[in-house]
Design a protein around this motif. Structure first.
Motif, PDB file in Angstrom:
ATOM      1  N   VAL A 108      30.254   4.953  59.332  1.00  0.00           N
ATOM      2  CA  VAL A 108      30.379   6.393  59.527  1.00  0.00           C
ATOM      3  C   VAL A 108      31.847   6.698  59.787  1.00  0.00           C
ATOM      4  O   VAL A 108      32.527   5.969  60.525  1.00  0.00           O
ATOM      5  N   VAL A 109      32.310   7.762  59.201  1.00  0.00           N
ATOM      6  CA  VAL A 109      33.686   8.206  59.422  1.00  0.00           C
ATOM      7  C   VAL A 109      33.792   8.696  60.864  1.00  0.00           C
ATOM      8  O   VAL A 109      32.990   9.534  61.291  1.00  0.00           O
ATOM      9  N   PRO A 110      34.761   8.191  61.640  1.00  0.00           N
ATOM     10  CA  PRO A 110      34.859   8.581  63.054  1.00  0.00           C
ATOM     11  C   PRO A 110      34.948  10.091  63.277  1.00  0.00           C
ATOM     12  O   PRO A 110      34.319  10.610  64.200  1.00  0.00           O
ATOM     13  N   ASP A 111      35.694  10.794  62.432  1.00  0.00           N
ATOM     14  CA  ASP A 111      35.793  12.255  62.585  1.00  0.00           C
ATOM     15  C   ASP A 111      34.440  12.921  62.357  1.00  0.00           C
ATOM     16  O   ASP A 111      34.075  13.868  63.060  1.00  0.00           O
ATOM     17  N   ALA A 112      33.682  12.420  61.394  1.00  0.00           N
ATOM     18  CA  ALA A 112      32.353  12.970  61.123  1.00  0.00           C
ATOM     19  C   ALA A 112      31.420  12.709  62.298  1.00  0.00           C
ATOM     20  O   ALA A 112      30.632  13.575  62.678  1.00  0.00           O
ATOM     21  N   TYR A 113      31.522  11.526  62.887  1.00  0.00           N
ATOM     22  CA  TYR A 113      30.667  11.189  64.027  1.00  0.00           C
ATOM     23  C   TYR A 113      30.986  12.074  65.231  1.00  0.00           C
ATOM     24  O   TYR A 113      30.087  12.524  65.936  1.00  0.00           O
TER      25      TYR A 113
ATOM     26  N   LYS B 229      33.167  15.850  56.173  1.00  0.00           N
ATOM     27  CA  LYS B 229      34.017  14.694  56.508  1.00  0.00           C
ATOM     28  C   LYS B 229      33.374  13.380  56.073  1.00  0.00           C
ATOM     29  O   LYS B 229      34.070  12.462  55.666  1.00  0.00           O
ATOM     30  N   GLY B 230      32.056  13.275  56.214  1.00  0.00           N
ATOM     31  CA  GLY B 230      31.331  12.056  55.848  1.00  0.00           C
ATOM     32  C   GLY B 230      30.163  12.390  54.948  1.00  0.00           C
ATOM     33  O   GLY B 230      29.045  12.558  55.446  1.00  0.00           O
ATOM     34  N   PRO B 231      30.384  12.501  53.642  1.00  0.00           N
ATOM     35  CA  PRO B 231      29.319  12.930  52.733  1.00  0.00           C
ATOM     36  C   PRO B 231      28.077  12.033  52.727  1.00  0.00           C
ATOM     37  O   PRO B 231      27.009  12.475  52.348  1.00  0.00           O
ATOM     38  N   GLY B 232      28.192  10.804  53.183  1.00  0.00           N
ATOM     39  CA  GLY B 232      27.038   9.915  53.217  1.00  0.00           C
ATOM     40  C   GLY B 232      26.312   9.899  54.546  1.00  0.00           C
ATOM     41  O   GLY B 232      25.420   9.081  54.758  1.00  0.00           O
ATOM     42  N   PHE B 233      26.661  10.807  55.438  1.00  0.00           N
ATOM     43  CA  PHE B 233      26.112  10.838  56.790  1.00  0.00           C
ATOM     44  C   PHE B 233      24.797  11.618  56.772  1.00  0.00           C
ATOM     45  O   PHE B 233      24.735  12.805  57.078  1.00  0.00           O
ATOM     46  N   ALA B 234      23.707  10.939  56.416  1.00  0.00           N
ATOM     47  CA  ALA B 234      22.416  11.586  56.183  1.00  0.00           C
ATOM     48  C   ALA B 234      21.865  12.285  57.418  1.00  0.00           C
ATOM     49  O   ALA B 234      21.250  13.353  57.312  1.00  0.00           O
ATOM     50  N   VAL B 235      22.073  11.708  58.592  1.00  0.00           N
ATOM     51  CA  VAL B 235      21.544  12.325  59.818  1.00  0.00           C
ATOM     52  C   VAL B 235      22.192  13.688  60.056  1.00  0.00           C
ATOM     53  O   VAL B 235      21.532  14.632  60.496  1.00  0.00           O
TER      54      VAL B 235
END
Length: 74
Positions: free
Chosen positions: A15-20, A48-54
């Motif tokens: 996960v991208v830290p900024d997205a988290y 920021k994190g296009p793969g961050f499904a949650v």
């Protein structure tokens, strides 16, 4: 099950830290029933994190809750 299947998934998703961080901010406001504000943070997390499904799932949840609950101060 084969030993490979028992070992679990072979890919680790990062996960991208900024997205988290944006995701955590979204949870902060979601838990305080400020759904519109939470939805904006979850949306930013998906950018920021296009793969961050949650983040996508919670963005939809917060957006839906915002439609049913008036979360803005009167």
């Amino acid at each position: 099950m084969s030993p490979r299947e028992l070992a679990g998934p072979s890919q680790v998703h990062t996960v991208v830290p900024d997205a988290y961080e944006l995701y955590l901010k979204g949870w902060y406001f979601f838990n305080r029933d400020q759904y519109t504000k939470a939805a904006s943070f979850f949306e930013e997390a998906t950018v920021k994190g296009p793969g961050f499904a949650v983040a996508y799932a919670l963005w939809a949840e917060a957006d839906g809750m915002g439609s049913f609950v008036r979360d803005e101060p009167i």
